[in-house]
Write an enzyme that holds these catalytic residues in place. Structure first.
Site, PDB file in Angstrom:
ATOM      1  N   GLY A  65       0.701  -1.387   0.135  1.00  0.00           N
ATOM      2  CA  GLY A  65      -0.295  -0.127   0.044  1.00  0.00           C
ATOM      3  C   GLY A  65       0.693   1.119   0.005  1.00  0.00           C
ATOM      4  O   GLY A  65       0.257   2.235  -0.301  1.00  0.00           O
ATOM      5  N   GLU A 121       3.663  -6.818   1.708  1.00  0.00           N
ATOM      6  CA  GLU A 121       3.330  -7.146   0.362  1.00  0.00           C
ATOM      7  C   GLU A 121       3.255  -5.920  -0.634  1.00  0.00           C
ATOM      8  O   GLU A 121       2.273  -5.619  -1.022  1.00  0.00           O
ATOM      9  CB  GLU A 121       1.747  -7.681   0.604  1.00  0.00           C
ATOM     10  CG  GLU A 121       1.418  -8.833   1.482  1.00  0.00           C
ATOM     11  CD  GLU A 121       0.030  -8.998   1.728  1.00  0.00           C
ATOM     12  OE1 GLU A 121      -0.875  -8.452   1.325  1.00  0.00           O
ATOM     13  OE2 GLU A 121      -0.403 -10.321   2.134  1.00  0.00           O
ATOM     14  N   PRO A 122       4.421  -5.426  -0.769  1.00  0.00           N
ATOM     15  CA  PRO A 122       4.540  -4.142  -1.507  1.00  0.00           C
ATOM     16  C   PRO A 122       4.501  -4.439  -3.134  1.00  0.00           C
ATOM     17  O   PRO A 122       5.075  -5.407  -3.497  1.00  0.00           O
ATOM     18  CB  PRO A 122       5.881  -3.760  -1.389  1.00  0.00           C
ATOM     19  CG  PRO A 122       6.712  -4.963  -0.999  1.00  0.00           C
ATOM     20  CD  PRO A 122       5.931  -5.873  -0.284  1.00  0.00           C
ATOM     21  N   ARG A 130      -4.990   2.898 -15.787  1.00  0.00           N
ATOM     22  CA  ARG A 130      -4.976   3.778 -14.679  1.00  0.00           C
ATOM     23  C   ARG A 130      -5.594   5.135 -14.795  1.00  0.00           C
ATOM     24  O   ARG A 130      -6.558   5.550 -14.004  1.00  0.00           O
ATOM     25  CB  ARG A 130      -3.683   4.063 -14.011  1.00  0.00           C
ATOM     26  CG  ARG A 130      -3.078   2.602 -13.492  1.00  0.00           C
ATOM     27  CD  ARG A 130      -1.647   2.644 -12.583  1.00  0.00           C
ATOM     28  NE  ARG A 130      -2.235   3.263 -11.314  1.00  0.00           N
ATOM     29  CZ  ARG A 130      -2.043   4.472 -11.179  1.00  0.00           C
ATOM     30  NH1 ARG A 130      -1.377   5.120 -11.917  1.00  0.00           N
ATOM     31  NH2 ARG A 130      -2.504   4.752  -9.953  1.00  0.00           N
ATOM     32  N   TYR A 184      -8.950   5.330 -12.270  1.00  0.00           N
ATOM     33  CA  TYR A 184      -8.806   6.068 -11.284  1.00  0.00           C
ATOM     34  C   TYR A 184      -8.403   7.442 -11.376  1.00  0.00           C
ATOM     35  O   TYR A 184      -8.104   8.383 -10.390  1.00  0.00           O
ATOM     36  CB  TYR A 184      -7.701   5.476 -10.315  1.00  0.00           C
ATOM     37  CG  TYR A 184      -7.365   4.205 -10.380  1.00  0.00           C
ATOM     38  CD1 TYR A 184      -8.339   3.381  -9.472  1.00  0.00           C
ATOM     39  CD2 TYR A 184      -6.313   3.351 -10.628  1.00  0.00           C
ATOM     40  CE1 TYR A 184      -8.210   2.074  -9.469  1.00  0.00           C
ATOM     41  CE2 TYR A 184      -6.140   2.226 -10.752  1.00  0.00           C
ATOM     42  CZ  TYR A 184      -7.141   1.130  -9.922  1.00  0.00           C
ATOM     43  OH  TYR A 184      -6.721   0.035 -10.022  1.00  0.00           O
ATOM     44  N   CYS A 197     -12.285   3.465 -28.717  1.00  0.00           N
ATOM     45  CA  CYS A 197     -13.484   4.173 -28.850  1.00  0.00           C
ATOM     46  C   CYS A 197     -14.310   4.340 -27.649  1.00  0.00           C
ATOM     47  O   CYS A 197     -15.328   3.740 -27.389  1.00  0.00           O
ATOM     48  CB  CYS A 197     -14.340   3.651 -29.996  1.00  0.00           C
ATOM     49  SG  CYS A 197     -13.418   3.393 -31.484  1.00  0.00           S
ATOM     50  N   GLU A 198     -13.692   5.376 -26.642  1.00  0.00           N
ATOM     51  CA  GLU A 198     -14.197   5.627 -25.429  1.00  0.00           C
ATOM     52  C   GLU A 198     -13.857   6.822 -24.947  1.00  0.00           C
ATOM     53  O   GLU A 198     -12.795   7.242 -25.250  1.00  0.00           O
ATOM     54  CB  GLU A 198     -13.837   4.556 -24.187  1.00  0.00           C
ATOM     55  CG  GLU A 198     -14.232   3.158 -24.369  1.00  0.00           C
ATOM     56  CD  GLU A 198     -15.667   3.255 -24.074  1.00  0.00           C
ATOM     57  OE1 GLU A 198     -16.238   3.653 -23.470  1.00  0.00           O
ATOM     58  OE2 GLU A 198     -16.158   1.871 -24.635  1.00  0.00           O
TER      59      GLU A 198
END
Ligand code: PLP
Length: 432
Positions: free
Chosen positions: A251, A290-291, A329, A333, A361-362
């Site tokens: 995290g 857990e990086p 990404r 986000y 196409c978005e």
């Protein structure tokens, strides 16, 4: 982009007017491999890994790289060569771990929806099974107990604790508040511990937490560590629970440009203070981390080429050959990525706001919006989208029937294609 010695993009810098990765020209890579292509710096991966590893020295620990951030086999092997383990979240990732030759004793398995098949794979991994199943619910524990019993083995388990702290990150990557689907609350965990005799094939070896991703402050982590410590103390008093390890999750955020990240040394100091030799636990627990992003994020860029400049009054569109299917990404986000030209001279002259968009196409297919970029950028120019080493290729898809792109690793002054670009035939593989 400022090129200072403390830049998070140290391993990608201009040399003789050309952007390089550890001195290898990105222009050369584009010419040989084409675009779009992910380019990774081995030095950066190793440097980030070692910073964490050294920060935890004196404390028994295992870093388990979160494979979902970047799961290329060459990257996994590179990190494994330094002693890294892996945090996996699916049977497919377990398969990759095996292909990368990572020992079961260095693997933790996270995720809220493990299937019976995946449990079997974890229990039989390498003959002896994996280090830990990080179990996220009572029904999952019940199923794992059944599966392990049938296989006449025992499952090593860490219960995933949801400490209910707000990590103050993007809601899609927040995982440690009550309303998230992840982990068990304190009451649920105590309930399990009270009834451990119902789970004869389960060995509770640890407690794990992971409160979210891209954390830019230590205070939510400090809160989570305190709540974890309180749970550990209470369980040992009340149930005589004797744990082998604490898994503190991943995290830690990185700088994508505008933001300031927490120095890894400060993060490690916090862990040492709460759980290290000088803490009340005197380093009794092995610490698992857990990086993902902290190791991979600034270790890769997406190399892409401008196809067209479409002029508009307020901001032009720079249409590039990479799209949201290659790097999702920004679309998912609204995340920021620095974008720089490969030829340094293109930075000169007036700037104009631009929207850097892909061919998909978005309307969510963009890498940057309202970004002042050199007016002279045009067709054929190469751009590097920085900080794309984590959650880049691993989240890529084939939407719009766009073949998966190539990945390149730079190491010791040389580059190697570590994943070839998919072809049109790959696109229809398995279809009838
Ligand atoms: C995604 C994830 C990680 C890695 O998160 P980063 O922010 O990339 O460090 C670690 N542990 C678990 C359980 C995860 O789901």
């Amino acid at each position: 982009m400022q090129k200072t010695s403390s830049s998070p993009f140290d391993y990608f810098s201009y040399y003789k007017q050309v952007l390089t990765c550890e001195g290898v020209s990105l222009k050369t890579i584009a010419e040989k491999v084409g675009t779009p292509t992910y380019v990774y710096s081995a030095g950066s991966f190793l440097n980030s890994y070692r910073k964490l590893d050294q920060g935890l020295s004196g404390l028994s620990h295992q870093i388990c790289f979160a494979m979902k951030s970047n799961s290329n086999l060459s990257i996994l092997r590179l990190l494994a060569s330094q002693g890294s383990g892996l945090d996996v979240v699916s049977g497919g990732e377990l398969y990759r771990a095996q292909k990368a030759g990572v020992a079961g004793e260095r693997i933790v398995f996270s995720g809220v929806g493990k299937t019976v098949q995946e449990m079997r794979e974890g229990l039989s991994y390498g003959g002896k099974g994996i280090f830990s199943f990080n179990v996220e619910s009572l029904p999952e524990l019940t199923t794992l107990n059944q599966v392990a019993s049938q296989m006449k083995t025992k499952a090593r388990v860490a219960l995933r604790f949801n400490p209910d702290v707000d990590p103050k990150t993007h809601p899609y990557i927040s995982t440690g508040i009550k309303k998230n689907k992840f982990g068990m609350n304190r009451k649920e965990i105590l309930e399990v511990l009270k009834n451990l005799d119902r789970f004869p094939a389960i060995e509770i070896k640890g407690i794990s937490i992971h409160i979210g991703s891209q954390l830019l402050s230590l205070s939510p982590l400090a809160d989570a560590f305190d709540r974890l410590a309180s749970l550990v103390d209470f369980s040992s008093e009340k149930f005589g629970l004797n744990l082998e390890f604490l898994d503190l999750g991943g995290g830690l955020g990185i700088s994508y440009g505008p933001e300031k990240s927490v120095p890894v040394s400060k993060y490690c100091e916090l862990i040492q203070k709460k759980f290290g030799k000088k803490s009340k636990y005197q380093g009794r627990f092995k610490i698992v981390l857990e990086p993902g992003r902290q190791i991979a994020g600034n270790s890769g860029v997406l190399l892409t080429q401008v196809l067209y400049r479409k002029e508009r009054k307020s901001q032009d569109f720079l249409i590039v050959d990479g799209g949201m299917n290659d790097l999702i990404r920004p679309a998912l986000y609204s995340s920021h990525h620095e974008i720089v030209p490969v030829q340094q001279e293109l930075l000169k002259g007036p700037k104009k706001k631009a929207r850097v968009v892909g061919p998909v196409c978005e309307s969510s297919d963009f890498f940057a919006k309202d970004r002042p970029l050199p007016l002279r950028l045009k067709e054929g120019d190469l751009l590097a989208v920085l900080s794309a080493g984590a959650y880049g290729f691993s989240m890529a898809g084939q939407y719009n029937s766009r073949p998966l792109v190539a990945e390149v690793l730079v190491q010791d002054g040389k580059f190697e294609v570590i994943r070839t670009r998919n072809s049109y035939t790959d696109l229809i593989q398995g279809e009838v």
